[in-house]
Design an enzyme around this catalytic site. Structure first.
Site, PDB file in Angstrom:
ATOM      1  CB  SER A  38      14.254  -3.717  -6.844  1.00  0.00           C
ATOM      2  OG  SER A  38      12.971  -4.288  -6.756  1.00  0.00           O
ATOM      3  CE1 TYR A  93      12.260   1.199  -6.263  1.00  0.00           C
ATOM      4  CE2 TYR A  93      11.420  -1.001  -6.680  1.00  0.00           C
ATOM      5  CZ  TYR A  93      12.248  -0.150  -5.981  1.00  0.00           C
ATOM      6  OH  TYR A  93      13.076  -0.662  -5.014  1.00  0.00           O
ATOM      7  CE  LYS A 129      15.957   1.101  -6.460  1.00  0.00           C
ATOM      8  NZ  LYS A 129      16.974   1.559  -5.521  1.00  0.00           N
TER       9      LYS A 129
HETATM   10  N1  UFG Z   1      -0.814  -7.770  -0.577  1.00  0.00           N
HETATM   11  C1  UFG Z   1      -2.120  -7.909  -0.145  1.00  0.00           C
HETATM   12  N2  UFG Z   1      -2.665  -6.892   0.585  1.00  0.00           N
HETATM   13  C2  UFG Z   1      -1.985  -5.755   0.906  1.00  0.00           C
HETATM   14  C3  UFG Z   1      -0.641  -5.625   0.465  1.00  0.00           C
HETATM   15  C4  UFG Z   1      -0.095  -6.649  -0.281  1.00  0.00           C
HETATM   16  O1  UFG Z   1      -2.781  -8.922  -0.425  1.00  0.00           O
HETATM   17  O2  UFG Z   1      -2.549  -4.868   1.568  1.00  0.00           O
HETATM   18  C5  UFG Z   1      -0.211  -8.847  -1.353  1.00  0.00           C
HETATM   19  C6  UFG Z   1       0.248  -8.384  -2.729  1.00  0.00           C
HETATM   20  O3  UFG Z   1      -0.802  -8.489  -3.657  1.00  0.00           O
HETATM   21  C7  UFG Z   1       1.402  -9.340  -3.020  1.00  0.00           C
HETATM   22  C8  UFG Z   1       1.981  -9.634  -1.619  1.00  0.00           C
HETATM   23  O4  UFG Z   1       0.950  -9.285  -0.697  1.00  0.00           O
HETATM   24  O5  UFG Z   1       0.902 -10.523  -3.539  1.00  0.00           O
HETATM   25  C9  UFG Z   1       3.242  -8.830  -1.317  1.00  0.00           C
HETATM   26  O6  UFG Z   1       2.965  -7.467  -1.586  1.00  0.00           O
HETATM   27  P1  UFG Z   1       3.962  -6.289  -1.125  1.00  0.00           P
HETATM   28  O7  UFG Z   1       3.311  -5.011  -1.544  1.00  0.00           O
HETATM   29  O8  UFG Z   1       4.330  -6.458   0.292  1.00  0.00           O
HETATM   30  O9  UFG Z   1       5.277  -6.570  -1.977  1.00  0.00           O
HETATM   31  P2  UFG Z   1       5.485  -6.683  -3.566  1.00  0.00           P
HETATM   32  O10 UFG Z   1       5.790  -8.126  -3.846  1.00  0.00           O
HETATM   33  O11 UFG Z   1       4.393  -6.069  -4.346  1.00  0.00           O
HETATM   34  O12 UFG Z   1       6.751  -5.727  -3.776  1.00  0.00           O
HETATM   35  C10 UFG Z   1       8.064  -6.130  -3.537  1.00  0.00           C
HETATM   36  C11 UFG Z   1       8.874  -4.940  -3.047  1.00  0.00           C
HETATM   37  C12 UFG Z   1       8.986  -3.897  -4.126  1.00  0.00           C
HETATM   38  C13 UFG Z   1       9.528  -4.519  -5.380  1.00  0.00           C
HETATM   39  C14 UFG Z   1       8.700  -5.703  -5.799  1.00  0.00           C
HETATM   40  C15 UFG Z   1       9.373  -6.405  -6.948  1.00  0.00           C
HETATM   41  O13 UFG Z   1       8.281  -4.388  -1.900  1.00  0.00           O
HETATM   42  O14 UFG Z   1       9.879  -2.887  -3.702  1.00  0.00           O
HETATM   43  O15 UFG Z   1       8.594  -6.646  -4.723  1.00  0.00           O
HETATM   44  O16 UFG Z   1       8.480  -7.182  -7.628  1.00  0.00           O
HETATM   45  F1  UFG Z   1       9.510  -3.620  -6.388  1.00  0.00           F
END
Ligand code: UFG
Length: 325
Positions: free
Chosen positions: A116, A140, A144
């Site tokens: 990841s 997490y 990894k």
């Molecule tokens: N977001 C929102 N509202 C929500 C959910 C997410 O605004 O309800 C935003 C988050 O703040 C972020 C973006 O959308 O800016 C993407 O969020 P996600 O939760 O979809 O994904 P992440 O970037 O947080 O996580 C991803 C992978 C993880 C991994 C991570 C590594 O899903 O498994 O990148 O940084 F660990």
């Protein structure tokens, strides 16, 4: 090749099984079904059990005699990992070591590991190179990275061949509608935006509009899960040819803001996404974009479905058919 796919009933693992089968290989899924679904296993047998159980591993290696392993089985919720690190270290690190040792007992020396972008933490350069500093900010990412370090040490000591594929933001669904993303609970932006557009998930909460980006919302590198499946097959074939072991970023080298994904999902769903402003989510860096030159040149991988319109269209089609309100 016959390939044991741990976590083969999960989101990325099931797409890898389809990609393996389409490339002429034989996937054998192993999954404890804690997150995965039996209905996602369509391209080979399913063995139900846990990678932390050496007797289960020995039994499936003996009965299926795989040539190689793809390892997806893991706990994967970032926030949850901070609250329950013990479970994450046990499943992701201890389980990974059990798997590597069962491979040694069975004489199998090739593994493609689902890693990841979380191994990088909050990078100070963009795009992120494979050699950028590894400084995970949650359990997490730490689990990894721990298993990646074990892969390197097992290579030195036992000659293991390995590829660690560091996904940025996995997204979208199988274009044929056979499999897709069904997390419970769902925390990811795209499926939550899709559900909100379809009236199934309330309002989409936008976490922060005051980031130092063009529209003030976070930028991520979204990569289609079908492209991820293809990358796993290419990594496996690279290792089988005697190619060098190592880590590879999987993304597109481009980013999309949360506002842009909301717009793309609205266009694909034919209905706008109801949005409400919410405070920043703890631990969210403003921008995460992969350098993907390594996967492109060494693996010969090119993402072909990872434009935001295709991601949004396939995610919407999947959720329209399968999501539980
Ligand atoms: N977001 C929102 N509202 C929500 C959910 C997410 O605004 O309800 C935003 C988050 O703040 C972020 C973006 O959308 O800016 C993407 O969020 P996600 O939760 O979809 O994904 P992440 O970037 O947080 O996580 C991803 C992978 C993880 C991994 C991570 C590594 O899903 O498994 O990148 O940084 F660990």
């Amino acid at each position: 090749m016959r390939v044991l796919v741990t976590g083969g009933a999960g989101y990325v693992g099931s797409h890898a099984c389809k990609a393996l089968s389409q490339a002429g290989h034989e996937p054998v899924a192993a999954d404890n079904l804690s997150q995965g679904r039996r209905s996602a296993v369509k391209w080979g047998p399913l063995e139900v059990g846990d990678v932390t159980d050496p007797a289960f591993l020995d039994a499936i290696f003996a009965s299926h005699k795989p040539d190689a392993v793809m390892h997806f089985a893991a706990l994967s919720l970032v926030g949850d990992s901070v609250a329950r690190p013990a479970q994450y270290y046990r499943a992701n690190v201890a389980g990974g070591i059990e798997l590597l040792d069962a491979m040694r007992r069975a004489g199998i020396g090739v593994i493609v590991f689902s890693s990841s972008a979380a191994v990088y933490g909050v990078p100070d350069t963009s795009p992120i190179l494979e050699d950028s500093p590894k400084a995970p900010i949650n359990a997490y990412g730490a689990t990894k990275l721990s298993l990646e370090m074990a892969l390197k040490d097992y290579e030195k000591a036992y000659g293991l061949q390995w590829a660690a594929l560091r996904y940025f933001n996995a997204a979208g669904a199988d274009p044929d509608g056979e499999i897709g993303e069904l997390h419970d609970p769902e925390t990811h932006a795209i499926p939550l935006a899709v559900k909100a557009a379809m009236g199934q998930g309330g309002v989409f909460r936008l976490f922060g509009e005051d980031y130092p980006t063009e529209d003030g919302t976070c930028i991520r590198d979204y990569v289609h899960v079908t492209d991820l499946g293809d990358a796993h097959v290419k990594a496996l074939e690279h290792l089988a040819r005697g190619g060098e072991s190592g880590a590879f970023n999987l993304g597109t080298s481009a980013g999309a803001s949360v506002r842009e994904i909301i717009a793309a999902v609205g266009a694909a769903a034919g209905r706008s996404v109801p949005v409400e402003a919410a405070p920043r989510r703890a631990g969210d860096p403003p921008i995460l974009i992969a350098s993907t030159a390594r996967a492109r040149t060494i693996l010969g991988w090119t993402p072909v479905m990872s434009d935001m319109a295709t991601i949004a269209r396939t995610a919407c089609a999947w959720h329209a058919k399968h999501a539980v309100p």
